[in-house]
Design a protein around this motif. Structure first.
Motif, short mmCIF file in Angstrom:
data_model
loop_
_atom_site.label_atom_id
_atom_site.label_comp_id
_atom_site.label_asym_id
_atom_site.label_seq_id
_atom_site.Cartn_x
_atom_site.Cartn_y
_atom_site.Cartn_z
N UNK A 56 0.76 -1.27 -0.02
CA UNK A 56 -0.14 0.05 -0.09
C UNK A 56 1.01 1.25 0.16
N UNK A 57 0.35 2.25 -0.65
CA UNK A 57 1.02 3.67 -0.74
C UNK A 57 -0.05 4.55 -0.18
N UNK A 79 3.36 0.09 -14.44
CA UNK A 79 2.68 -1.18 -13.97
C UNK A 79 2.63 -1.57 -12.64
N UNK A 80 3.05 -0.58 -11.71
CA UNK A 80 3.37 -1.21 -10.28
C UNK A 80 2.03 -1.27 -9.89
N UNK A 81 1.86 -2.89 -8.94
CA UNK A 81 0.39 -2.88 -8.68
C UNK A 81 0.39 -2.57 -7.05
N UNK A 82 1.14 -1.94 -6.47
CA UNK A 82 0.91 -1.27 -5.23
C UNK A 82 -0.48 -0.64 -5.12
N UNK A 83 -1.42 -0.92 -4.20
CA UNK A 83 -2.45 -0.18 -3.88
C UNK A 83 -2.27 1.20 -3.58
N UNK A 84 -3.11 2.25 -3.86
CA UNK A 84 -2.70 3.63 -3.44
C UNK A 84 -4.06 4.13 -2.81
N UNK A 105 -7.35 3.83 -5.29
CA UNK A 105 -8.55 2.85 -5.09
C UNK A 105 -9.42 3.68 -3.65
N UNK A 106 -8.73 4.46 -3.12
CA UNK A 106 -9.37 5.31 -2.19
C UNK A 106 -8.98 6.64 -1.75
N UNK A 107 -9.76 7.37 -1.41
CA UNK A 107 -9.49 9.17 -1.12
C UNK A 107 -10.02 9.33 0.06
N UNK A 123 -9.49 -1.80 3.74
CA UNK A 123 -10.32 -2.01 2.45
C UNK A 123 -9.56 -1.84 1.38
N UNK A 124 -8.60 -0.83 1.28
CA UNK A 124 -7.84 -0.65 -0.18
C UNK A 124 -6.87 -1.76 -0.01
#
Length: 230
Positions: A56-57, A79-84, A105-107, A123-124
């Protein structure tokens, strides 16, 4: 025997050290979340994410060198699949829409409660979207307005120059000679928010300063016609 939860590895980026320290303490007090790197600007955040590939980032919007939305866009392109998860004090609809378009994916607003923040993180991390109630309402209303605008006004003038509705509004005001301070007052936004929009407008139109921006509008008939459509 109780199943051990996998540790969520996160990179945390915010240009305020006190804020980072507080968020890190909150996350790591949970026991299953580890902040493996911190960053005080966007370039550093992108480097850390690329090097460490965290789960996660957590990115602030306003940061030096590269803002959080640009970091997310660059991650998406690479293509970095780290969730943001975007964590911001700004509830401006353009920021929210751009965050979604950038692959976040979240704000979440910085004024959110501890429980909501932790819920957003988990969740993210699972690959699901999370937006607080206020943010969701802004997002839905903006999305519906955009759909309405597109259906009632087909693009007959050579495209929209990739400008959002708010960016178009601000550019029109700049062309009319209205300064950042007055624009901020008219739109009930901070000057920093207006400056960020102006930076994004110049980047999208390929100019380096306001003089070049105004010259481009003056010389580009299609752009001038686009702005005059209201």
């Amino acid at each position: 025997m109780e199943e051990t939860r996998k540790t969520i590895k996160a990179v945390l980026a915010d240009d305020h050290g006190v804020v980072r320290s507080g968020i890190k303490s909150l996350l790591e007090s949970e026991g299953d979340i580890e902040v493996i790197a911190e960053a005080e600007n966007g370039q550093e955040a992108l480097h850390q994410v690329g090097k460490l590939t965290p789960d996660l980032a957590i990115l602030d919007v306003r940061m030096p060198e590269m803002n959080g939305l640009e970091v997310a866009r660059n991650m998406q392109k690479s293509g970095i699949d780290t969730k943001v998860l975007i964590l911001s004090m700004h509830d401006d609809e353009d920021y929210i829409l751009q965050a979604v378009e950038s692959g976040a994916l979240g704000y979440l607003l910085k004024g959110s409660s501890k429980d909501e923040f932790l819920k957003a993180v988990r969740t993210v991390y699972k690959g699901e979207k999370y937006f607080s109630a206020d943010v969701s309402r802004i997002f839905i209303n903006s999305y519906l307005n955009i759909k309405k605008d597109k259906s009632s006004s087909p693009e007959a003038s050579g495209g929209n120059y990739d400008l959002t509705k708010r960016e178009k509004q601000i550019l029109t005001m700049l062309v009319d000679g209205i300064g950042n301070k007055d624009i901020a007052e008219k739109l009930n936004k901070s000057i920093r928010t207006i400056e960020t929009h102006r930076f994004n407008i110049m980047k999208k139109l390929g100019v380096n300063n306001v003089v070049e921006l105004l010259k481009k509008v003056e010389e580009d008939k299609a752009l001038k016609d686009f702005l005059s459509q209201g």
